[in-house]
Design an enzyme around this catalytic site. Sequence first.
Site, PDB file in Angstrom:
ATOM      1  CE  LYS A   7      -1.853  -2.764   6.587  1.00  0.00           C
ATOM      2  NZ  LYS A   7      -3.245  -2.101   6.370  1.00  0.00           N
ATOM      3  CB  VAL A  62       0.098  -6.699   3.905  1.00  0.00           C
ATOM      4  CG1 VAL A  62      -0.626  -7.609   4.602  1.00  0.00           C
ATOM      5  CG2 VAL A  62      -0.302  -5.225   3.725  1.00  0.00           C
ATOM      6  N   GLY A  78       0.826  -1.174   0.008  1.00  0.00           N
ATOM      7  CA  GLY A  78      -0.018  -0.097  -0.009  1.00  0.00           C
ATOM      8  C   GLY A  78       0.810   1.131   0.030  1.00  0.00           C
ATOM      9  CG  ASP A 111      -8.617   6.110   4.088  1.00  0.00           C
ATOM     10  OD1 ASP A 111      -9.266   6.744   3.163  1.00  0.00           O
ATOM     11  OD2 ASP A 111      -7.576   5.562   3.754  1.00  0.00           O
TER      12      ASP A 111
END
Length: 720
Positions: free
Chosen positions: A41, A26, A21, A135
Amino acid sequence: MIILGMLIGDRYEILDKIGTGGMSDVYKAKDHKLNRFVAVKVLKQEFSENTNFVSKFRVEAQAAAGLMHPNIVNVYDVGEEDGIYYIVMELVEGITLKNYIEKKSRLSIKEAISIAIQVSMGIEAAHNNHIIHRDIKPQNIIISKDGKVKVTDFGIAKAATSNTITSNVMGSVHYTSPEQARGGFSDEKSDIYSLGCTMFEMLTGHVPFDGETTVAIAIKHIQEEMPSPREYVSEIPLCVEKIIFKCTQKSPDRRYQSMSELIVDLKKSLITPDEDFVTMVDVDASAATKAITEEDMAEIKEKTGSINVDEVHMRLNEDAARSKSRQKPLRTWEDEEEDDEYEEDDEDEDEDEDDEYDDDDMDPKMERITTILAIVAAVIIGIIALVLVANAVGIFKGKDTEEDQEEVVKDIEMVSVVGMDIEVAKVTLKELYVEVETTYEESDEVEENKVISQSINAGEMVAQGTKITLVVSSGTNAVDVPDVTGKARDEAIAELEAAGFRVTTDTDYDDDVEEGYVISQSPNGSEKAAKTSTVTLIVSIGPETKKTDVPDLRGLSESAAKDKLSQSNLKAGTVSEEYSDSVTKGLVISQSYSPGMEVEEGTAVNFVLSLGKKEEKYNFVGSIDAPSGYTPGTTVTIIITSADGEQRSFSTSSFPVSVNETGFKSGSGTISFSGTRTVDSQKIDEAGNPVVDEYGQPVMEQKEEKVDYPSQTVNFTQAQ
């Protein structure tokens, strides 16, 4: 640096990288202490070096670790090792809602609402723990292989806001609330706005606002009205459209005030999609400025004593002007990188201004009067606003507390509908999420179409979805209800209307009744009912479509592939063959549906079997001329030898000779010739001596002699 196979925190073995990301990578890992697979993560290097961000990140992640809910990707652990900052999370095998929407173009209304309810329940659990996501978007919602919907990255968005806004905003700005776009304060209602945008995309396949730049999209969220989802998909119910509109109001005060409110309306939209039940907050009632009347002012004077109103007004106007001069302009997306600098400057300015205002001389009595007047006015206006808002959203109509709202979702207290008109009774019970079944009987005492009795007494606690049977009066002129079960929908409606009844229809799945035909009716065909009363028909929409994941057939034999399809309730389709340099002969090379793709049960899956590596074939077609030294009429054996040693031979006594030899595995070869010829030679006796005649001359005789002619090199042609 993360290396596959390494152990983090003395317990998490990194197995594979499964995603990346804007701020993290991840990995799939195994927790050796609890013997389970998890997702780890890991912060990217540029964020790990930012101590301010790391501090925020750890606090928010630890807060999120306290959340445990079936609709949230749960956080198990937070840690740091050798400069590597990581979060250990629940491993969910599935796809993001964004990818799911892209695969299906858009979702069905029931599926989208079902997903929205699960997402809302996850967000509600976080809000109850004072955690705001900030988010919410399809990329942060995962649909697992078993169909469960889970929200991820709780508590992380807050820490990331000031550090990732320039790099990650393109994926988030399509769902950001107006207050977030302005860089202002955001709360639980910001998540509600983002969820509204997500519902819009689920139902239409489009984001509500789009543009060439993030700033352009953000401005649309602030200034432009939300487009209607029904412009894209006309069959979206009005109540669902209004739910989206209420979620995405520009003003947070006009949105749903909590996730529990939203969940109640979403569930209603599943049960009664044709009902217009969504209450929109009127802008005039919630935000319009109210003038203070003479009566209000008289009441204020009575409670505060004698006040020079003109002097107070002048003083308040001065304060307002001074406050306005201190306001700073709205900040843009680009200003986010200067957060710390702005905060330091703001603190210095505030201190200077406070000193300046402290120096102002003010009459103590006037200051006390102004304060009292402001407090009283604020209380009065607050009460008026609360009453107006409460009336608008229906707070005074029934349940008052969050505990009561919880009851609506779980168990409800049955009410009495005896004596009500049947249509009113149905509406009353539907609001309690109770299924209604009616039966009619003649009555001289109870008026036609009024409820005589109910199967569940008033005051009893029952679960939502419970079926209640109402006995309805058909009066004294009841007629037989035609039995229309098993008939086509239009035919059934026509027959009932001809008999004087009103008709409503609903739909349901049925494995036995053909689509478009009546499954059941209420009242039943064996009962009597008053004319003009309503008969409800349940019409079949065919068997319920069941989904399954396509198995991976690659590398399996034909029989094994068919067995695996059968286990997944799928059928083997067309089986074809083709050559392959890499797949062994007889095994599956490819399949018509990708492994893991969700399809309807019974779907035919085609696959291709390998013929093994394709061998090239060559031919020799043409004519062969006589070799050098050949004696016409003599027999010659011709041998064609390919480069890999394969031979073909035949004999001839005439040239040129036509040749058509096929199936050579090599592209070149040689042609050799051998034969015999007759020659004169002196006769030899048994003792091996030359024989002469009586004159002493050699006695001659003819003998056959072997001859090898010169060979030729040739090229073959490739077979078509």
